[in-house]
Design an enzyme around this catalytic site. Structure first.
Site, PDB file in Angstrom:
ATOM      1  CE  LYS A  11      52.759 -24.856 -31.359  1.00 24.63           C
ATOM      2  NZ  LYS A  11      51.732 -24.447 -30.045  1.00 24.63           N
ATOM      3  CE1 TYR A  51      48.625 -21.410 -33.351  1.00 23.50           C
ATOM      4  CE2 TYR A  51      50.694 -20.341 -33.688  1.00 23.50           C
ATOM      5  CZ  TYR A  51      49.696 -21.642 -33.320  1.00 23.50           C
ATOM      6  OH  TYR A  51      50.735 -22.578 -33.226  1.00 23.50           O
ATOM      7  CG  PHE A  59      45.939 -18.385 -25.375  1.00 22.54           C
ATOM      8  CD1 PHE A  59      46.320 -18.638 -26.494  1.00 22.54           C
ATOM      9  CD2 PHE A  59      44.677 -18.810 -24.710  1.00 22.54           C
ATOM     10  CE1 PHE A  59      45.713 -19.551 -27.409  1.00 22.54           C
ATOM     11  CE2 PHE A  59      44.068 -19.671 -25.602  1.00 22.54           C
ATOM     12  CZ  PHE A  59      44.396 -19.693 -26.694  1.00 22.54           C
ATOM     13  NE  ARG A  87      43.366 -32.090 -33.806  1.00 19.45           N
ATOM     14  CZ  ARG A  87      43.902 -30.966 -33.412  1.00 19.45           C
ATOM     15  NH1 ARG A  87      44.654 -30.054 -33.944  1.00 19.45           N
ATOM     16  NH2 ARG A  87      43.302 -30.424 -32.218  1.00 19.45           N
ATOM     17  CB  THR A  93      46.329 -28.354 -26.316  1.00 21.37           C
ATOM     18  OG1 THR A  93      45.447 -28.449 -27.434  1.00 21.37           O
ATOM     19  CG2 THR A  93      46.820 -27.111 -26.514  1.00 21.37           C
ATOM     20  NE  ARG A 104      50.452 -30.341 -28.850  1.00 26.08           N
ATOM     21  CZ  ARG A 104      49.604 -29.714 -29.661  1.00 26.08           C
ATOM     22  NH1 ARG A 104      48.427 -30.694 -29.345  1.00 26.08           N
ATOM     23  NH2 ARG A 104      49.483 -28.889 -30.343  1.00 26.08           N
ATOM     24  CG  ASN A 114      51.789 -26.733 -27.657  1.00 22.41           C
ATOM     25  OD1 ASN A 114      52.259 -26.445 -28.275  1.00 22.41           O
ATOM     26  ND2 ASN A 114      50.259 -27.035 -27.698  1.00 22.41           N
ATOM     27  CG  HIS A 117      49.956 -25.759 -35.077  1.00 14.48           C
ATOM     28  ND1 HIS A 117      48.778 -25.358 -34.387  1.00 14.48           N
ATOM     29  CD2 HIS A 117      49.625 -25.725 -36.414  1.00 14.48           C
ATOM     30  CE1 HIS A 117      47.963 -25.154 -35.108  1.00 14.48           C
ATOM     31  NE2 HIS A 117      48.435 -25.458 -36.634  1.00 14.48           N
ATOM     32  CD  GLU A 128      46.766 -24.510 -39.690  1.00 14.10           C
ATOM     33  OE1 GLU A 128      47.311 -25.563 -39.384  1.00 14.10           O
ATOM     34  OE2 GLU A 128      46.018 -24.133 -38.649  1.00 14.10           O
TER      35      GLU A 128
HETATM   36  P1  CMP Z   1      48.309 -24.971 -31.184  1.00 14.99           P
HETATM   37  O1  CMP Z   1      48.076 -26.401 -31.560  1.00 14.99           O
HETATM   38  O2  CMP Z   1      49.553 -24.433 -31.679  1.00 14.99           O
HETATM   39  O3  CMP Z   1      47.107 -23.976 -31.283  1.00 14.99           O
HETATM   40  C1  CMP Z   1      47.175 -22.871 -30.556  1.00 14.99           C
HETATM   41  C2  CMP Z   1      47.987 -22.688 -29.421  1.00 14.99           C
HETATM   42  O4  CMP Z   1      47.711 -21.920 -28.391  1.00 14.99           O
HETATM   43  C3  CMP Z   1      48.211 -24.122 -28.828  1.00 14.99           C
HETATM   44  O5  CMP Z   1      48.729 -24.915 -29.471  1.00 14.99           O
HETATM   45  C4  CMP Z   1      48.774 -23.771 -27.469  1.00 14.99           C
HETATM   46  O6  CMP Z   1      50.283 -24.031 -27.619  1.00 14.99           O
HETATM   47  C5  CMP Z   1      48.373 -22.367 -27.448  1.00 14.99           C
HETATM   48  N1  CMP Z   1      47.493 -22.231 -26.171  1.00 14.99           N
HETATM   49  C6  CMP Z   1      46.351 -22.933 -26.100  1.00 14.99           C
HETATM   50  N2  CMP Z   1      45.658 -22.772 -24.553  1.00 14.99           N
HETATM   51  C7  CMP Z   1      46.538 -21.926 -24.009  1.00 14.99           C
HETATM   52  C8  CMP Z   1      46.327 -21.337 -23.024  1.00 14.99           C
HETATM   53  N3  CMP Z   1      45.532 -21.579 -22.032  1.00 14.99           N
HETATM   54  N4  CMP Z   1      47.505 -20.510 -22.516  1.00 14.99           N
HETATM   55  C9  CMP Z   1      48.813 -20.577 -23.290  1.00 14.99           C
HETATM   56  N5  CMP Z   1      48.636 -21.151 -24.591  1.00 14.99           N
HETATM   57  C10 CMP Z   1      47.711 -21.765 -24.975  1.00 14.99           C
END
Ligand code: CMP
Length: 141
Positions: A11, A51, A59, A87, A93, A104, A114, A117, A128
């Site tokens: 990211k 997404y 969010f 994963r 996450t 992470r 984070n 992805h 994807e």
């Molecule tokens: P990712 O694995 O890229 O998939 C969806 C993304 O949404 C996740 O990682 C986070 O970066 C983001 N995400 C999930 N929950 C939240 C949250 N509560 N606030 C902000 N970002 C979020």
């Protein structure tokens, strides 16, 4: 165990902080092989489409703004049990909840920034990978 493919994204925050090498090293150390990679900057439309499943979440706009804030590195990974393995190496996450040694935990700043992805299932991995790569760009190893 089956050989699988999955999509991984470094990211914008992790690219900006020069953590590409550290992140790819952890993926490779876990036995995952990079079979395609490219750097690009998503447009808001592309980020929203990628997404799409999160479009109704509170969010969503923050996620799109962040994912378009700078270049990302996308890579297709291949290996035994690659989806779950990726994963595991990524960690939870929320970096604050990610196990020590995971990507992470080491390179994430918060739940939005984070670091990476990774696809969460076989169907999303297929979709994807196809979102970013033509079949001809995947170099099976
Ligand atoms: P990712 O694995 O890229 O998939 C969806 C993304 O949404 C996740 O990682 C986070 O970066 C983001 N995400 C999930 N929950 C939240 C949250 N509560 N606030 C902000 N970002 C979020």
């Amino acid at each position: 165990m089956a050989i699988e493919r999955t999509l991984s994204i470094v990211k914008p925050s992790a690219v900006k902080d020069n953590h590409i090498g550290g992140i790819l090293a952890k993926l490779e150390a876990a036995g995952l092989r990079i079979i395609a990679a490219k750097m690009l900057r998503l447009t808001p439309t592309q980020a929203g489409n990628f997404y799409d499943v999160h479009r109704a979440r509170p969010f969503f706009q923050e996620l799109v703004d962040f994912m378009t804030s700078g270049p990302i590195l996308v890579q297709a990974l291949e290996g035994e049990n690659a989806i779950a393995k990726n994963r595991d190496v990524m960690g939870a996450t929320d970096p604050a909840k990610a196990a020590p040694g995971t990507i992470r935990a080491e390179f994430g700043n918060n739940i939005s920034e984070n670091a990476v992805h990774g696809s969460d299932a076989a169907d999303t991995a297929t979709a994807e990978i196809a979102f970013f790569f033509a079949t001809s760009e995947l170099c099976s190893r």
